[in-house]
Design a protein around this motif. Structure first.
Motif, short mmCIF file in Angstrom:
data_model
loop_
_atom_site.label_atom_id
_atom_site.label_comp_id
_atom_site.label_asym_id
_atom_site.label_seq_id
_atom_site.Cartn_x
_atom_site.Cartn_y
_atom_site.Cartn_z
N LEU A 105 0.83 -1.20 0.00
CA LEU A 105 0.00 0.00 0.00
C LEU A 105 0.86 1.26 0.00
CD1 LEU A 105 -2.82 -1.06 2.47
CD2 LEU A 105 -2.99 -0.80 -0.01
N ALA A 106 1.97 1.23 0.73
CA ALA A 106 2.88 2.37 0.75
C ALA A 106 3.54 2.57 -0.62
CB ALA A 106 3.94 2.19 1.84
N LEU A 107 3.91 1.48 -1.25
CA LEU A 107 4.49 1.58 -2.60
C LEU A 107 3.47 2.13 -3.59
CD1 LEU A 107 6.48 -1.76 -2.90
CD2 LEU A 107 7.44 0.53 -3.00
N SER A 108 2.24 1.69 -3.47
CA SER A 108 1.18 2.19 -4.35
C SER A 108 0.94 3.67 -4.15
CB SER A 108 -0.13 1.44 -4.10
OG SER A 108 0.03 0.08 -4.35
N TRP A 109 0.92 4.09 -2.91
CA TRP A 109 0.71 5.51 -2.60
C TRP A 109 1.86 6.34 -3.16
CZ3 TRP A 109 3.60 8.85 0.51
CH2 TRP A 109 3.01 10.08 0.75
N ALA A 110 3.10 5.87 -2.98
CA ALA A 110 4.25 6.61 -3.51
C ALA A 110 4.22 6.66 -5.03
CB ALA A 110 5.54 5.96 -3.02
N ALA A 111 3.82 5.57 -5.66
CA ALA A 111 3.74 5.56 -7.13
C ALA A 111 2.66 6.50 -7.62
CB ALA A 111 3.47 4.14 -7.62
N LEU A 112 1.53 6.53 -6.95
CA LEU A 112 0.46 7.45 -7.35
C LEU A 112 0.85 8.91 -7.14
CD1 LEU A 112 -2.77 5.64 -6.16
CD2 LEU A 112 -2.13 6.23 -8.50
N ARG A 113 1.62 9.18 -6.10
CA ARG A 113 2.05 10.56 -5.85
C ARG A 113 3.07 11.03 -6.87
NH1 ARG A 113 0.55 14.18 -1.85
NH2 ARG A 113 2.70 14.80 -1.96
N LEU A 118 3.95 9.41 -9.98
CA LEU A 118 3.71 9.08 -11.38
C LEU A 118 2.22 9.09 -11.73
CD1 LEU A 118 6.14 6.05 -11.61
CD2 LEU A 118 6.53 8.31 -12.57
N ALA A 119 1.48 10.01 -11.18
CA ALA A 119 0.02 10.00 -11.37
C ALA A 119 -0.38 10.14 -12.82
CB ALA A 119 -0.61 11.12 -10.54
N ASP A 120 0.38 10.89 -13.61
CA ASP A 120 0.01 11.09 -15.01
C ASP A 120 0.33 9.89 -15.90
OD1 ASP A 120 2.70 11.62 -14.49
OD2 ASP A 120 2.92 12.85 -16.28
N ARG A 121 1.15 8.97 -15.41
CA ARG A 121 1.56 7.82 -16.23
C ARG A 121 0.95 6.50 -15.76
NH1 ARG A 121 7.78 7.91 -16.80
NH2 ARG A 121 7.28 6.26 -18.25
N LEU A 122 0.11 6.54 -14.74
CA LEU A 122 -0.51 5.33 -14.20
C LEU A 122 -2.01 5.35 -14.44
CD1 LEU A 122 1.33 5.04 -10.78
CD2 LEU A 122 1.50 3.45 -12.67
N PRO A 123 -2.64 4.19 -14.49
CA PRO A 123 -4.10 4.16 -14.56
C PRO A 123 -4.71 4.65 -13.24
CG PRO A 123 -3.21 1.93 -14.50
CD PRO A 123 -2.05 2.87 -14.55
N SER A 124 -5.99 4.51 -13.08
CA SER A 124 -6.66 5.04 -11.89
C SER A 124 -6.16 4.35 -10.62
CB SER A 124 -8.17 4.85 -12.01
OG SER A 124 -8.49 3.48 -11.88
N GLY A 125 -6.40 5.02 -9.50
CA GLY A 125 -5.98 4.49 -8.21
C GLY A 125 -6.67 3.19 -7.84
N ARG A 126 -7.87 2.98 -8.40
CA ARG A 126 -8.58 1.72 -8.13
C ARG A 126 -7.87 0.52 -8.73
NH1 ARG A 126 -14.69 2.39 -9.62
NH2 ARG A 126 -13.85 3.64 -11.32
#
Length: 90
Positions: free
Chosen positions: A13-21, A23-31
């Motif tokens: 979950l921490a890795l996901s949060w860091a990735a979303l913070r 690389l938000a423009d290069r990743l699909p939705s947070g879901r």
């Protein structure tokens, strides 16, 4: 094994949060990103625990973080490049 699983899930979950913070423009939705990171880390912990056995908490968490990061890296899209169809596909 339960503490390894909980630690791996929190780490994912921490890795996901860091990735979303970052690389938000290069990743699909947070879901999609959050469960992918958590499940990737859980799979990494299970795989590392099966390979090393019990009693290797730090190594299991390192394996969980590694597999979780690799799983999240598979979701990253190219930066600014539009995907076009090839001439053969048209």
């Amino acid at each position: 094994m339960i503490w390894e699983s909980i630690g791996a899930a929190v780490l994912g979950l921490a890795l996901s949060w860091a990735a979303l913070r970052s690389l938000a423009d290069r990743l699909p939705s947070g879901r999609v990103v959050v469960p992918t990171g958590a499940l990737g880390a859980l799979f990494g912990a299970c795989l590392t625990h099966a390979a090393l056995g019990s009693g290797h908490l730090l190594a299991t968490l390192v394996g969980a973080a590694s597999v979780g990061a690799v799983t999240l890296s598979l979701l990253i899209r190219p930066r600014g490049r539009r995907l076009t169809r090839s001439a053969a596909a048209q």
